[in-house]
Design an enzyme around this catalytic site. Structure first.
Site, PDB file in Angstrom:
ATOM      1  N   HIS A 106      -1.178  -9.483   5.297  1.00 28.78           N
ATOM      2  CA  HIS A 106       0.440  -8.473   5.764  1.00 28.78           C
ATOM      3  C   HIS A 106       0.201  -7.378   3.941  1.00 28.78           C
ATOM      4  O   HIS A 106       1.044  -6.835   4.163  1.00 28.78           O
ATOM      5  CB  HIS A 106       1.179  -9.246   4.557  1.00 28.78           C
TER       6      HIS A 106
ATOM      7  N   LYS B 244      -0.313  -3.928   2.499  1.00 24.02           N
ATOM      8  CA  LYS B 244       0.073  -1.991   2.746  1.00 24.02           C
ATOM      9  C   LYS B 244      -0.835  -1.189   1.270  1.00 24.02           C
ATOM     10  O   LYS B 244      -0.344  -1.485   0.802  1.00 24.02           O
ATOM     11  CB  LYS B 244       1.416  -2.174   2.287  1.00 24.02           C
TER      12      LYS B 244
ATOM     13  N   ASP C 154     -11.473   5.677  -4.789  1.00 29.76           N
ATOM     14  CA  ASP C 154     -12.540   6.179  -5.263  1.00 29.76           C
ATOM     15  C   ASP C 154     -12.821   5.101  -7.165  1.00 29.76           C
ATOM     16  O   ASP C 154     -12.806   5.405  -7.928  1.00 29.76           O
ATOM     17  CB  ASP C 154     -12.191   7.316  -6.106  1.00 29.76           C
TER      18      ASP C 154
END
Length: 1003
Positions: A286, A288, A293
């Site tokens: 779930h 996001k 880098d």
């Protein structure tokens, strides 16, 4: 079959590790995660944050169910804290979540839903809280039961009043004015500095969130990693594909149950060759989360509530944070690795009749070969493979042996030593990514430095600037060639690093200033002629050396009672009486040491170490020297020592160089060093003794090379070029018989050490003299004279021959388990980089694989080529497109000092049984042809189906590099059928094995 990370005990251990907050208590950032199927603290962490609020709690929550969070909100309201909520109307009305919101309202807590304003057309999808107007909680976590115990989520608590103020403005726009979705305006502050790091805050749909997201992707220079629940946004998908095609490493994981929804970008990413995996959680992945880098100063993290969808960017109420914080990026990357490698699967798409390779096994090849080459793959042990199941790879992490350092000298470099061992590959001596992580006590962010190695011994350096009275904390991490991670300490190293007390010892004024580690004598044992010089850098303080210890980590020598060194004095430690003598104090450590102190000099990033300890055991001085710094005599007895240029300068290659005086200057100041060059690294500009030549490989008459140098005082400079025969001893290379041309003669040059103000001095030459073209190995010598002293610096073996390369075979089947070998030649030891690119008509070539990146290779012995192996995979570990032409670009970078690099790894390749199908021993023989990259002792055996060896065509026979063969006439066969042949080759500390099958039928 062995199942990685599937045992209950190991899984519980992983869960316990993830439960703890990852950040330092004094940081403004604290990261929390959960690891299903057990809720392990993310709900209680959120509840604790609410419990700690004394003034206000503003919560914008998409959904609410978890009782510990509901109770915390009720408790805050009960003790007089102002509690306000905003939520999604659909969840407020649902049978599942509605009763919890109603419980809060019945207690007197106001709840606003996103239908009250009427303008917004999307979801109120936020998951943030503002606590006391001073702290912000955000991330992917909805406080529900399923999100806690079945999904994978993270929460981030940030202690910063300015950021909290921006979130309060956003909250009150919804709570007070009932503006949602497109009714809102871009009215919050976006740029913040927290703990010295840049932070950007944006809210959908008014703040141009997609544009900010794409801009951050455009800034990626090295790698992008992502964990995302729902991914349908085409512009983001296209940008990830473009990054992948440009050579940036892109990897990620998507929620399994969201891969096939309308508009999903999953199939596009896989078709482009991006390694995207699917989660195997009881619920959903779930997160996001985007990480850019990690491991670099440009590292950044994007987190918040927004999935990567058009609705999230243009209609929903969402928050998005960009955190330009290398330390946080490292923590989030560890979360990514845990999920990607241990809780996700790689879904292969195979049609009927296709062959699926689904078992991965690393054998830990030394020598710089990439982990995703042929040595990292093996066939399945199950008939038909094991689709959608774990295979049988190496899942055991390496073992780090380390004795913690508990005291350090103020203002001196602190060297940290360890040994790394791989239980799955006892012969492995080249760990992947061995890093030392350190920080001052009380700081949040860890700095990381690569640990140099000599076989299984590793050393990392904490710079003197970080060794302060605050104290130091550190931990070590390393991976094996199957990406298994080990740390020391093994449990939660970022939260419980090793502590080091920093002390100030006034006697810590003794320095190592000269080392004869490689005497360069043509004798079997050079150790009696080794010696080390120490120097008291104080101008006033004598030091009592009684009971001090000199060691190289193996042997130990204790200074006798009554030993001392006066202010400014030089003294010499000799292995034996054969060492230098003169008007100086010397100590003979060889026969008096506990164990041998013999200075090693084979090539390595760090060759050996010298340590000086006071009677309390405090390390006063330590040098981990390298043959790359100079004074290595393996190419010939130049009889130079290794000198420290500035006694108070750093103990690295920028401040050590071979002596300008043969046999060194024992017991006296070092030889003059006026000549330096500057070069740029990721950490900024550095200065090193000597000259710099670019390029180190030219085509004479068509190109030219340039000599770059700086001088630390005004000097008269002369630059000459010599062309000695190959393998000429260094001390003879500048004989007048080998002189070619003078580029600069007695020209006055000014001091120019400040690289920000002055360019380097230069001299250029195209390799042509008196109408002739130079070839072979050149010696460039720069002499700088000042104050009656002459400093000389030369670049050994400058490359002047055109390099060639080619593939063997030129055509190969990427699924055949037989790689193609890239053969190349360079005229001196060099750092080789090789890029495989796909040829595109009327367009730039597309890089598909960075096969070698600054890997050290020797000059080929006996005129043979060096070899690198390509398995037909791209950087993502997926097969390249078949039936295309691929090109190779090879570049060579010079290596500092007079050095030789160890030979490349031994490989068996080009194995061809003849006849290919079957042979009849009554009428012919079976030949097994094969090739070796290095000379080796070879054994070839033939076994029947029962595994019984029936013949040994070769039994420990010395074979040269290149083409070889073994012959079987059928003797010992047990009847018609298939026989297995095995080729075993043993070289210098390397063993390789190759197995195949042949058929025997008597007709």
């Amino acid at each position: 079959m062995k199942r990685p990370v599937s045992s209950v005990l190991f899984f519980l251990c992983v869960l316990l590790l993830i439960a703890a907050p990852a950040a330092h208590p004094q940081s403004s950032f604290t990261l929390f995660t959960n690891a299903p199927p057990a809720g392990l603290g993310i709900d209680t962490a959120l509840a604790a944050a609410i419990d700690n609020a004394s003034l206000s709690v503003d919560a914008a929550l998409y959904s609410l169910e978890r009782s510990v969070v509901v109770d915390a909100l009720l408790g805050a309201h009960g003790r007089g804290v102002s509690v306000r909520l905003v939520t999604e109307k659909d969840n407020y009305d649902s049978d599942r979540f509605g009763p919890h919101f109603q419980t809060l309202e019945e207690a007197g807590i106001p709840v606003v839903t996103d239908d009250m304003g009427g303008g917004g057309s999307g979801l109120m999808h936020n998951k943030f809280l503002v606590l006391d107007g001073a702290k912000v909680w955000t991330g992917s976590y909805n406080p529900t039961n399923f999100a806690t115990i079945a999904d994978s989520n993270h929460g981030l608590l940030i202690d910063d009043a300015d950021l909290a103020s921006a979130y309060t403005v956003e909250f009150e726009e919804m709570f007070i004015y009932h503006y949602f979705g497109t009714d809102k305006s871009d009215n919050t502050t976006h740029y913040f500095t927290i703990d010295g790091y840049g932070v950007e805050s944006y809210f959908s749909p008014t703040d141009g969130v997609r544009e900010k997201f794409l801009n951050e992707l455009d800034g990626a220079e090295h790698s992008v990693y992502f964990l995302i629940h729902t991914f349908t946004d085409t512009p983001v998908g296209n940008r990830l594909v473009s990054l992948h095609d440009s050579g940036v490493r892109v990897m990620g994981a998507i929620a399994d149950r969201r891969k096939n929804i309308s508009g999903s970008e999953y199939a596009k990413l896989r078709a482009a060759g991006i390694p995207v995996r699917l989660d195997e959680y009881p619920g959903d992945l779930h997160h996001k989360l985007l990480i850019v880098d990690p491991g670099h100063e440009t590292a950044a993290v994007i987190t918040g509530s927004a999935d990567w969808t058009n609705a999230a960017f243009t209609r929903n109420d969402e928050d998005l944070l960009i955190l330009r914080h290398p330390g946080l990026a490292g923590e989030f990357y560890e979360l990514f690795e845990e999920i990607y490698f241990n809780h996700c699967r790689d879904e292969g798409a195979a049609a009927a009749g296709s062959i699926v390779i689904g078992e991965v096994m690393s054998v830990g090849e030394p020598g710089g070969f990439a982990f995703d080459d042929r040595s990292n793959w093996a066939e399945s042990e199950e008939v038909g493979g094991s689709p959608r199941e774990w295979g049988d790879p190496d899942t055991l992490p390496p073992v780090i042996y380390h004795t913690p350092v508990d005291r350090a000298q103020l203002g001196r470099d602190l060297k940290i030593h360890c040994e790394i061992y791989d239980p799955n590959d006892p012969q492995m001596y080249s760990a992947r990514e061995p890093y030392l992580h350190y920080r001052r006590t009380g700081e949040f962010n860890f700095h990381s430095t690569y640990m140099g190695a000599f076989f299984d011994e590793y050393v990392g350096i904490i710079p003197a600037s970080e060794v302060t009275t605050d104290g130091v904390e550190y931990y070590i991490s390393a991976r094996d060639w199957s990406h298994n991670l080990a740390t020391s300490p093994s449990f939660s190293p970022q939260s419980h690093p090793y502590p080091v007390e920093v002390v100030d010892n006034p006697d810590a004024v003794i320095r190592f200033t000269e080392i004869m580690y490689d005497p360069g004598l043509e004798v079997q044992d050079e150790s009696p002629y080794e010696w080390v010089e120490i120097h008291n850098v104080s101008s006033t303080r004598p030091v009592d050396l009684s009971g001090w210890e000199f060691t190289n980590g193996r042997g130990r020598y204790f200074f006798p009672a009554g030993s001392s060194i006066g202010p400014g004095e030089y003294q010499v430690l000799c292995n034996s009486a054969e060492g230098p003598s003169g008007d100086f104090t010397r100590y003979i450590y060889g026969p008096e040491s506990i164990g041998d102190i013999i200075l090693r000099n084979p090539l390595g990033l760090f060759t050996d170490r010298l340590i000086l300890k006071d009677p309390t055991g405090l390390t006063v001085e330590e040098v981990a020297y390298s043959a790359n710094w100079g004074a290595s005599n393996v190419r010939g007895p130049n009889n130079h020592t290794l000198e420290k240029i500035d006694p108070e300068g750093p103990d690295d290659g920028t401040n050590w160089m071979y002596s300008m005086v043969q046999h060194g200057t024992p017991g006296a100041p070092n030889s003059p060093h006026f000549i330096f060059h500057s070069y740029e690294t990721l950490a900024g500009w550095r200065t090193r003794p000597g000259i710099w030549i670019e390029p180190t490989l030219i085509d004479p008459g068509y190109e030219e090379f340039t000599v770059y140098y700086r001088i630390d005082r005004d000097c008269d400079v002369t630059i000459r070029v010599y062309n000695p025969p190959f393998e000429t001893p260094p001390e003879l290379c500048f004989h007048e018989n080998y002189y070619l041309v003078t580029l600069v003669e007695d020209e006055p040059k000014t001091e120019n050490m400040d690289y920000t103000q002055f360019a380097a001095h230069t001299a250029a030459w195209d390799g042509v003299y008196n109408g002739q073209t130079a070839a072979g190995l050149l010696r460039i010598v720069v002499e700088a004279t000042a104050d009656g002293l002459t400093s000389r610096s030369d670049a050994n073996d400058t490359m002047m021959t055109t390099m060639y390369h080619g593939f063997e075979p030129e055509q190969f089947n990427i699924y055949s388990r037989q790689p193609t070998f890239l053969k190349f030649y360079q005229s001196k030891p060099a750092l080789i980089s090789a890029t495989i690119s796909r040829q595109v008509p009327n367009a730039p070539n597309i890089p598909v694989r960075y096969l070698l990146q600054n890997v050290a290779f020797p000059y080929p012995r006996d005129g043979r080529s060096n070899v690198a192996m390509w398995d037909g995979m791209n950087d993502a570990g997926l097969p390249v497109e078949a039936y295309r032409f691929y090109l190779t670009r090879i570049t060579a970078a010079d290596i500092f000092g007079n050095v030789v690099i160890a030979a490349p790894p031994l490989f068996i390749y080009g194995v061809t049984p003849a006849p290919r199908n079957s042979f009849n021993p009554a009428t012919g023989i079976q030949t097994i042809a094969y090739r070796l990259t290095e000379p080796a002792t070879v054994t070839v055996t033939i076994a029947d189906r029962e595994g019984t060896v029936v013949a040994t065509p070769l039994d420990r026979v010395a074979q040269p590099a290149g083409e070889n063969q073994a012959v079987w006439d059928g003797t010992g066969n047990t009847g018609n059928g298939i026989y297995a042949f095995t080729i075993e080759a043993e070289g210098f500390e390397q063993r390789r094995r190759y197995s195949g099958s042949i058929a025997l039928y008597e007709f």
